[in-house]
Design an enzyme around this catalytic site. Structure first.
Site, PDB file in Angstrom:
ATOM      1  N   ASP A  48      93.483  -4.127  41.124  1.00 16.39           N
ATOM      2  CA  ASP A  48      94.643  -3.253  40.935  1.00 16.39           C
ATOM      3  C   ASP A  48      94.558  -2.467  39.633  1.00 16.39           C
ATOM      4  O   ASP A  48      95.528  -1.843  39.214  1.00 16.39           O
ATOM      5  CB  ASP A  48      95.946  -4.071  40.985  1.00 16.39           C
ATOM      6  N   ASP A  96      72.952   7.463  31.951  1.00 10.78           N
ATOM      7  CA  ASP A  96      73.254   6.441  30.944  1.00 10.78           C
ATOM      8  C   ASP A  96      72.640   5.083  31.291  1.00 10.78           C
ATOM      9  O   ASP A  96      72.146   4.377  30.420  1.00 10.78           O
ATOM     10  CB  ASP A  96      74.767   6.276  30.805  1.00 10.78           C
ATOM     11  N   ASP A 144      68.478  20.003  52.061  1.00  9.53           N
ATOM     12  CA  ASP A 144      67.370  19.063  52.159  1.00  9.53           C
ATOM     13  C   ASP A 144      67.042  18.363  50.848  1.00  9.53           C
ATOM     14  O   ASP A 144      66.485  17.274  50.845  1.00  9.53           O
ATOM     15  CB  ASP A 144      66.129  19.794  52.659  1.00  9.53           C
ATOM     16  N   PHE A 178      67.095  15.801  53.446  1.00 10.77           N
ATOM     17  CA  PHE A 178      68.390  15.219  53.785  1.00 10.77           C
ATOM     18  C   PHE A 178      69.211  16.003  54.806  1.00 10.77           C
ATOM     19  O   PHE A 178      70.355  15.658  55.076  1.00 10.77           O
ATOM     20  CB  PHE A 178      69.176  14.928  52.522  1.00 10.77           C
ATOM     21  N   HIS A 237      64.921  17.059  61.776  1.00 15.18           N
ATOM     22  CA  HIS A 237      66.182  16.661  61.141  1.00 15.18           C
ATOM     23  C   HIS A 237      67.293  16.493  62.173  1.00 15.18           C
ATOM     24  O   HIS A 237      67.416  17.296  63.096  1.00 15.18           O
ATOM     25  CB  HIS A 237      66.632  17.720  60.125  1.00 15.18           C
ATOM     26  N   ASP A 290      70.300  17.178  61.842  1.00 14.62           N
ATOM     27  CA  ASP A 290      71.274  18.285  61.839  1.00 14.62           C
ATOM     28  C   ASP A 290      70.803  19.455  62.697  1.00 14.62           C
ATOM     29  O   ASP A 290      71.514  20.448  62.825  1.00 14.62           O
ATOM     30  CB  ASP A 290      71.607  18.744  60.410  1.00 14.62           C
ATOM     31  N   CYS A 295      71.226  23.910  56.913  1.00 16.54           N
ATOM     32  CA  CYS A 295      70.042  23.626  56.086  1.00 16.54           C
ATOM     33  C   CYS A 295      70.098  24.382  54.770  1.00 16.54           C
ATOM     34  O   CYS A 295      69.578  23.918  53.759  1.00 16.54           O
ATOM     35  CB  CYS A 295      68.762  24.039  56.801  1.00 16.54           C
TER      36      CYS A 295
END
Ligand SMILES: *[C@@H]1O[C@H](CO)[C@@H](O)[C@H](O)[C@H]1NC(C)=O
Ligand SMILES: *[C@@H]1O[C@H](CO)[C@@H](O)[C@H](O)[C@H]1NC(C)=O
Ligand SMILES: *[C@@H]1O[C@H](CO)[C@@H](O)[C@H](O)[C@H]1NC(C)=O
Ligand SMILES: *[C@@H]1O[C@H](CO)[C@@H](O)[C@H](O)[C@H]1NC(C)=O
Ligand SMILES: *[C@@H]1O[C@H](CO)[C@@H](O)[C@H](O)[C@H]1NC(C)=O
Length: 686
Positions: free
Chosen positions: A130, A169, A370, A427, A491, A493, A668
């Site tokens: 919380d 970091d 991608d 991707f 791909h 997509d 794309c």
């Protein structure tokens, strides 16, 4: 007084009749005394007397109600001694307990005196999620998924707070966090009530296993320390040299003494996640706090009491098309002015923010879908977007690291062997469904979708293992492997996407469908429009009539094969996402096979409308350049009629020369950072 007996933290003590024995007694733990074993010879009876904060039990339970008068000592009499919780300490901080022993006829034999210094000690985390570190949550040492679950959360500190260092970091050794940087860290508190100091060889230490030390670092907040406050009055250049948040635990320091804060005091620690869950890391880390005692010089210290807390590292979470866009990214190249203009109009209309990467940044690489995938991490104390950098490493490679990584923008990458990387590692081949329920199992954050080789092929292309391992290890969006290796680019997509819908499951799955394409062309021919042409008005592209397309048997066979491939995926998607036929819309798209290397694989014949960008109710769709009837493209008309019913508007964007011809389309060539889910990942039921 049964609550005196604690399960785990029981110490046995041996009685001594010469001097009073001193013990620091941690609240919640007990001292155990074997009375018969420790009694002087000839003892037959005993009695017990104690001060007000002491609790004890005798087993077996004696018949007498008052323990001040002699009770029968049996062979197995045991005394458990503890202290009250939330006690008011006596002025000396000491409590007393005396055991008196008697011989025959209840004659006095001797006293054993115990001086007990009660100490309340807890290492605390936000186990109820919380945003507040509560006191001694009984569930702080374990993790449970789901709405009635528990367990503290820590973020991988993968953003970059300072411009002085280059890396995120979490990958920077010896970075000195300040108050600003610590908002990325989970808070952990050591709370104590007890004496002003610990004497008698007691000390507190924090410790962690070697494995867990690779996954988190712990800092201490010294800003409130007296010495620091004195220093705060010093000139600023001196103060700057003082590290206010020294590192306590790291892979180099697995155990460290921490100061005892004193009566009703606390010490604040900050916990920084260093790595995401992966094949070799389930995401859970443990931190121990121990009270240890060295009784004599040269004798190893022994732990008297150990408290334990557990954290789970936030997974990396993807955002489906149904979530609100926050920022749209595209690339400017020397040849895509038409596309940029179309996208600018669309994004303006949808009211979102467009970010155009100029050529000096994209270095001519337009495939921003991608190179990276936007996601985020979330905790009760903070959340921020995190880009997953693809191992594709095209000319856009520097962008995620060099431009996106920054304050409150995290970065993660899985390094793959160069020769293990294929086009399937781009991707465009990594998508995520909207939330679904499958046979009663809920996926409130959707499921990740990737494309791989067909299970029976031996020489197929796959998404590289390190990326697959990473995706599976995040757990909360359990991936589904689709079959995309049948495409030249390979791909997912290229044949599927999701659009929001006001009804049913809140979305529709759109699938490319050669069948639906042929149906339209056939109807055109039947209606006497066989001479209508696709690709009309395009430079450098020969128009083709509907009649010609329909008479091309080779093309038809190729499209039947493509339809089989898509149908295979359709079945997987229906099963793994729990979809019905009514949840799926077929888009009229034809493919053709081309020979690439030794294999024939598919590319879209005309712009692949399913490869669209989804911005709320606005769809940016590759302009198909289909046959026209009465001046209107029948493919566009069909698309609009399919989407209108869902309250979606279609904008057709000319990507023909600058994307389609290079084997990609609108999706794309764009990327969208979206608003995170309201749903909290720790409420997923696994
Ligand atoms: C308690 O009383 C019972 C009988 O009343 C006796 O048999 C037993 O020995 C007594 N136990 C102790 C510990 O005094
Ligand atoms: C913390 O450090 C960063 C740079 O390292 C700086 O920009 C920021 O202002 C600092 N915050 C505070 C509170 O000093
Ligand atoms: C520790 O506390 C006691 C009181 O409980 C006090 O008498 C003693 O001086 C303290 N010792 C140190 C080193 O502060
Ligand atoms: C932490 O404590 C638990 C039990 O109290 C123990 O099993 C574990 O080994 C300890 N871990 C470390 C790193 O000390
Ligand atoms: C490709 O990845 C999928 C999904 O992890 C796996 O089932 C399959 O065995 C892999 N195929 C090859 C050829 O490595």
């Amino acid at each position: 007084m049964v609550d005196v007996v604690s399960k785990n933290n029981d110490l046995t003590c041996r009685l001594n009749f010469k001097d009073p024995m001193q013990f620091l007694l941690v609240v919640g733990t007990t001292l155990r005394v074997n009375l018969d074993r420790d009694a002087p010879p000839g003892c037959k009876f005993f009695s017990v007397k104690c001060s007000q904060n002491v609790l004890y039990t005798i087993s077996p339970t004696p018949n007498e109600t008052s323990h001040l008068s002699p009770m029968l000592l049996s062979g197995n009499t045991v005394l458990h001694i503890g202290t009250k919780r939330h006690f008011h300490p006596s002025p000396s901080y000491k409590e007393k307990l005396t055991i008196r022993f008697y011989g025959e006829k209840k004659a006095f034999i001797g006293d054993a005196q115990l001086e007990l210094v009660p100490l309340e000690l807890s290492l605390d985390v936000d186990a109820d999620r919380d945003g507040v570190v509560e006191r001694n949550n009984p569930n702080k040492a374990s993790w449970k998924w789901g709405p009635d679950g528990h367990g503290a959360v820590v973020l991988v500190n993968c953003d970059r707070e300072s411009y002085y260092h280059e890396k995120p970091d979490c990958q920077t050794k010896g970075h000195k966090p300040n108050q600003t940087a610590l908002k990325d860290c989970a808070t952990m508190v050591l709370r104590t009530s007890g004496p002003p100091n610990l004497s008698g060889g007691y000390k507190l230490t924090l410790h962690i296993s070697q494995g867990d030390s690779e996954c988190i670092r712990v800092y201490r907040d010294e800003t409130e320390d007296e010495a620091r406050i004195t220093k705060a009055k010093m000139p600023i250049f001196i103060r700057q040299c003082v590290n206010e948040f020294p590192l306590v635990l790291s892979s180099e320091v697995l155990s460290q003494e921490v100061p005892y804060p004193g009566p009703d005091q606390e010490l604040i620690f900050y916990v920084e996640g260093l790595r995401f869950p992966d094949k070799d890391f389930d995401g859970l880390v443990t931190i121990n706090l121990s009270l240890v005692r060295t009784s004599r010089k040269g004798v190893p210290e022994t732990p008297v009491f150990t408290d334990k807390v557990v954290f789970r590292v936030s997974p990396w979470i993807m955002t489906p098309n149904t979530l609100q866009p926050q920022e749209v990214f595209i690339c400017s190249t020397s040849d895509n002015y038409q596309f940029l203009k179309g996208m600018q109009d669309l994004v303006d209309r949808s009211g979102h923010k467009l970010k155009i990467l100029q050529e000096y940044k994209n270095r001519g690489d337009r495939w921003i879908q991608d190179e990276l995938e936007f996601g985020y991490v979330d905790s009760p104390y903070h959340r921020f977007p995190v880009v997953l950098d693809s191992p594709r490493d095209g000319d856009l490679d520097y962008f995620p690291y060099g431009d996106l990584l920054g304050r409150d923008f995290g970065y993660v990458k899985r390094e793959a062997q160069r020769d293990a990387v294929s086009s399937l590692d781009s991707f465009g081949n990594l998508e995520v469904s909207p939330p679904v329920t499958v046979n009663g199992k809920k996926y409130p954050l959707g499921r990740i979708l990737i494309g791989v080789a067909f299970p029976t092929t031996t020489n197929g292309r796959n998404m590289t293992q390190v990326v697959q391992d990473f995706l599976w290890a995040q757990k909360v969006q359990e991936p589904v492997a689709l079959y995309s290796d049948w495409l030249v680019v390979g791909h997912v997509d290229e044949f599927m996407t999701f659009v929001p819908a006001p009804d049913r499951k809140g979305f529709r799955l759109l699938l490319a469908s050669p069948h639906a394409g042929y149906k339209i062309f056939k109807k055109l021919q039947n209606d006497g429009h066989g001479q209508a042409k696709i690709f009309e008005g395009l430079k450098d592209e020969k128009p083709v009539t509907v009649d010609k397309i329909l008479s091309d048997d080779r093309l038809r066979l190729q499209n039947e094969y493509v339809q089989d491939c898509i149908d295979w995926n359709r079945d997987v998607l229906k099963k793994e996402l729990g979809l019905d036929e009514e949840d799926i819309i077929d888009l009229p798209i034809l493919f053709k096979l081309v020979t690439k290397g030794k294999q024939e694989r598919a590319v879209a014949y005309y712009p692949d409308m399913v490869n669209m960008i989804v911005l709320g109710k606005h769809l940016g769709i590759p302009k198909p350049f289909g046959p026209k009837v009465n001046g209107r493209c029948v493919l566009e008309a069909k698309m609009c009629s399919l989407m209108e019913g869902l309250g979606l508007t279609c904008t057709f964007i000319d990507d023909f020369a600058s994307y389609h011809k290079l084997l990609g389309e609108v999706h794309c060539g764009s990327n969208v950072r979206r608003k995170p889910f309201d749903f909290k990942w720790w409420n997923v039921e696994l």
